[in-house]
Motif scaffolding. Structure first.
Motif, PDB file in Angstrom:
ATOM      1  N   LYS A 131      30.290  45.001  41.202  1.00 28.53           N
ATOM      2  CA  LYS A 131      31.239  45.917  40.564  1.00 28.53           C
ATOM      3  C   LYS A 131      30.569  46.992  39.717  1.00 28.53           C
ATOM      4  O   LYS A 131      31.166  48.031  39.437  1.00 28.53           O
TER       5      LYS A 131
ATOM      6  N   THR B  38      29.576  50.585  53.121  1.00 26.27           N
ATOM      7  CA  THR B  38      29.535  49.136  52.953  1.00 26.27           C
ATOM      8  C   THR B  38      28.205  48.719  52.360  1.00 26.27           C
ATOM      9  O   THR B  38      27.194  49.407  52.496  1.00 26.27           O
TER      10      THR B  38
ATOM     11  N   GLU C 281      38.454  49.097  49.401  1.00 27.76           N
ATOM     12  CA  GLU C 281      39.038  47.975  50.137  1.00 27.76           C
ATOM     13  C   GLU C 281      38.540  46.630  49.636  1.00 27.76           C
ATOM     14  O   GLU C 281      39.260  45.639  49.665  1.00 27.76           O
ATOM     15  N   LYS C 282      37.275  46.598  49.176  1.00 26.77           N
ATOM     16  CA  LYS C 282      36.721  45.324  48.718  1.00 26.77           C
ATOM     17  C   LYS C 282      35.499  45.579  47.854  1.00 26.77           C
ATOM     18  O   LYS C 282      34.657  46.408  48.193  1.00 26.77           O
TER      19      LYS C 282
ATOM     20  N   THR D 288      32.683  51.807  41.701  1.00 28.29           N
ATOM     21  CA  THR D 288      33.334  50.897  42.646  1.00 28.29           C
ATOM     22  C   THR D 288      34.853  50.876  42.498  1.00 28.29           C
ATOM     23  O   THR D 288      35.532  50.144  43.221  1.00 28.29           O
TER      24      THR D 288
ATOM     25  N   GLU E 109      29.738  39.711  56.532  1.00 29.86           N
ATOM     26  CA  GLU E 109      30.909  40.181  55.787  1.00 29.86           C
ATOM     27  C   GLU E 109      30.427  41.026  54.616  1.00 29.86           C
ATOM     28  O   GLU E 109      29.651  40.561  53.781  1.00 29.86           O
TER      29      GLU E 109
ATOM     30  N   VAL F 110      30.874  44.973  49.641  1.00 30.68           N
ATOM     31  CA  VAL F 110      31.527  46.207  49.210  1.00 30.68           C
ATOM     32  C   VAL F 110      32.007  46.945  50.444  1.00 30.68           C
ATOM     33  O   VAL F 110      31.291  47.047  51.442  1.00 30.68           O
ATOM     34  N   LYS F 111      33.232  47.466  50.348  1.00 27.69           N
ATOM     35  CA  LYS F 111      33.801  48.224  51.464  1.00 27.69           C
ATOM     36  C   LYS F 111      34.684  49.325  50.880  1.00 27.69           C
ATOM     37  O   LYS F 111      35.741  49.054  50.306  1.00 27.69           O
TER      38      LYS F 111
ATOM     39  N   ASP G 145      33.015  42.748  45.654  1.00 28.34           N
ATOM     40  CA  ASP G 145      32.755  41.450  45.045  1.00 28.34           C
ATOM     41  C   ASP G 145      32.299  41.633  43.599  1.00 28.34           C
ATOM     42  O   ASP G 145      31.715  42.663  43.237  1.00 28.34           O
TER      43      ASP G 145
END
Length: 610
Positions: free
Chosen positions: A164, A573, A157-158, A207, A581, A584-585, A160
């Motif tokens: 990575k 996460t 989902e995410k 990731t 926030e 990583v998700k 940064d």
């Protein structure tokens, strides 16, 4: 030695249809010179696929020919990424080259024609640079009933940019059968780690959500063998960059290439290792286990359940142990009375979902792995242990006492993070007082409800670790039985990662960070999971490992089970320290009915290639 080298592609044959069969393949190389002469064949030898049979996505490029034997002193290996994937690269030392008899290859994609680039140097400073093509077989993490995929499925989902390059080691658990012949080695009622058997589910993801390593379940686990049965759990990285994990009646020590360094049985008086095997900063291994033939006051002999902590050296010899039956109170039932009986750790029973038991029931339960009071039942359910070298003590999380507890080498309790209800005598004096950021005591009930604050205690927690760099403690608060009760609506439940600061002189505890309450019931994880600080990135890793176990409808009361019940998902996460926030998700969906995620951790491949 080689004065000049041309980068040459070597086409290798398909690895094999079966992942444990080694592949030997060489091809001619043109244009390489040695003393002005061309050299036929591959100077780096041949390739051994899955060299130790335990890790199917690894290989070794041997250093067999005389031309390079004993001459190569360093190497760099790069695995080229799939489209949209993550490339991997790591360095290899001379000692590692000699340990494996070649260049170790880690991070191959399954069922894929991998491109592996190898650069190496010899003792004279000459260099070689070659590309290899290697086809790998499809994954086989163990097959069983009620499966809809061969392995858990990742949805990124995410991520940064500065995260990575992360690799995450994930453990998953699924039931198995075939251990009936071993039951007589445990309690007469058939409880313990043999009936609580599982197919190992260890794997590493990047990731992009791709699996780049997994443990072969067929070589490391066997339900019909006493020394190989049990649930493989609590894998952790040791100070030497290798891995240890506990499994049934022992523990294993292995490097990431699958080379088994040691397999140890538990010391003779102990049984049923599960949940945690962790090397402390003193070099010894701390294991959560149980005791066999334990005498009760009336002379009855029982096998205890998840209530002993062992310290062994790296050779498996017992150094010390902590008997929680003597240190804590096996009769405290404040948290036990509030449990959802449908999910007592990995003992999943849909028929009991939402059911609570009274004190009379807890006291009359048969002996064995059932939640209840008194020695011989699952009254403590310790699921993590950590070591603090500052004061030579251990930190444990106790699911069935809804507590994180610190205990000294002298077997005396230093402090307890828990609601006050049910703690008696000297133990009551060890319960920490919640305070705000200014050190002012908070007003809280004995059941843990605190007024006008975000502070909360932990309920059925799964991990508790010291953050040495911050002098704080992280706990994964699963959240069942919050405030020592079940909520009016099951969908009001939530889990969270939480960090506390403890003042041992003032006997106070302050909450400094939390995450998960905002996720609500969607990621409520009734069992398993982890929160742990990551010093290399100054970050906090969280793994909500068993969400959706009872379906999104809550699974009991007036709500019927929906079609997704038992299709577990988890959320991994990673937060920069202090932020809300995540950087990583990644969502990880289960592949097998009632198979649950267990834990996750970060992996530094340059630390682990040895």
């Amino acid at each position: 030695m080689f004065k000049t080298m041309k980068k040459t592609t070597i086409a290798l044959i398909t690895a094999a249809l079966i992942g444990t069969i080694p592949v030997v393949a060489t091809a001619s190389i043109k244009g390489m010179k040695h003393s002005g002469k061309q050299i036929p064949g591959n100077p780096l030898g041949h390739i051994k696929y899955n060299p130790y049979k335990n890790t199917p996505l690894t290989a070794v490029i041997t250093l067999g020919p005389k031309s390079v034997q004993g001459q190569v002193v360093s190497a760099t290996v790069s695995i080229k990424a799939k489209e949209g994937g993550v490339p991997l690269s790591y360095d290899v030392s001379e000692a590692t080259l000699q340990n494996h008899g070649g260049i170790p290859v880690f991070g191959l994609y399954p069922n894929y024609m991998n491109t592996v680039e190898v650069e190496w140097s010899d003792k004279n400073g000459n260099k070689g640079n070659f590309d290899y093509k290697l086809m790998t077989p499809a994954m086989d993490m163990g097959f069983g009933q009620n499966m809809w995929a061969s392995h858990p499925q990742m949805t990124v989902e995410k991520v940064d940019d500065d995260f990575k390059d992360r690799l995450y080691f994930v453990s998953w658990s699924g039931p198995t059968t075939g251990n009936e012949a071993l039951m007589n080695h445990n309690t007469p009622d058939g409880h313990g780690s043999f009936s609580w058997d599982a197919t190992p589910g260890y794997f590493i993801i990047d990731t992009a959500g791709d699996i780049r390593w997994y443990l072969n379940p067929y070589t490391t686990h066997d339900s019909k063998q006493y020394d190989k049965a049990g649930n493989a759990m609590g894998m952790n990285v040791t100070t030497d960059g290798n891995m240890i994990w506990v499994q049934g009646q022992g523990w294993k020590h292995m490097n990431i290439m699958g080379q088994m360094i040691g397999e140890h049985n538990l010391p003779g008086d102990f049984i049923d290792a599960s949940h945690e095997g962790l090397q402390g900063k003193n070099g010894n291994v701390f294991i959560r286990a149980a005791r066999k033939n334990y005498p009760l006051a009336d002379g009855t002999l029982v096998n205890t359940v998840r209530d002993h902590l062992l310290e062994v050296d790296m050779n498996g010899q017992l150094v010390d142990f902590w008997d929680l039956n003597e240190i804590l109170d096996p009769m405290r039932d404040a948290a036990l009375l509030s449990l959802d009986s449908g999910a007592v750790c990995l003992n999943i029973d849909i028929d009991k979902a939402g059911v609570q038991h009274d004190a009379e029931y807890l006291a009359k339960q048969q002996r064995g792995d059932v939640h209840g009071v008194e020695t011989g039942r699952n009254w403590a359910h310790v699921n993590s242990v950590d070591y603090d070298p500052v004061d030579d003590s251990i930190i444990v999380s106790s699911r069935h006492q809804s507590a994180a507890i610190k205990i000294g080498r002298d077997k005396e309790v230093k402090w307890i993070i828990s609601p006050r209800a049910g703690w008696k005598g000297e133990l009551a004096d060890k319960v920490l007082t919640p305070v705000d950021a200014k050190g002012k005591p908070l007003k809280c009930t004995d059941n843990g409800k605190c007024e006008n604050t975000d502070f909360d205690f932990v309920y059925t927690p799964h991990t508790a670790y010291k953050v040495h760099e911050k002098n704080t403690y992280t706990v994964f608060d699963n959240g069942d039985g919050r405030f020592l009760e079940q909520p009016a609506f099951p969908t009001d439940k939530y889990s969270r990662s939480v960090e506390y600061k403890v003042d041992e002189k003032k006997m106070t505890v302050q909450q400094v960070w939390e995450y998960g309450k905002e996720l609500g019931y969607e990621y409520y994880s009734p069992v398993t999971s982890i929160t742990k600080y990551q010093p290399d990135r100054d970050s906090m890793l969280s793994y909500f490992a068993s969400a959706n176990l009872f379906g999104m409808g809550g699974g009991y009361g007036n709500v019927k089970f929906d079609e997704t019940t038992g299709k577990v998902k988890s959320l991994l996460t990673e937060h920069r320290y202090g932020e809300q926030e995540p950087a990583v998700k990644i969502q990880i969906d289960g592949h097998r009915l009632f198979a649950s995620g267990y834990r996750a951790q970060t992996i530094d491949i340059n630390q682990m290639i040895r």
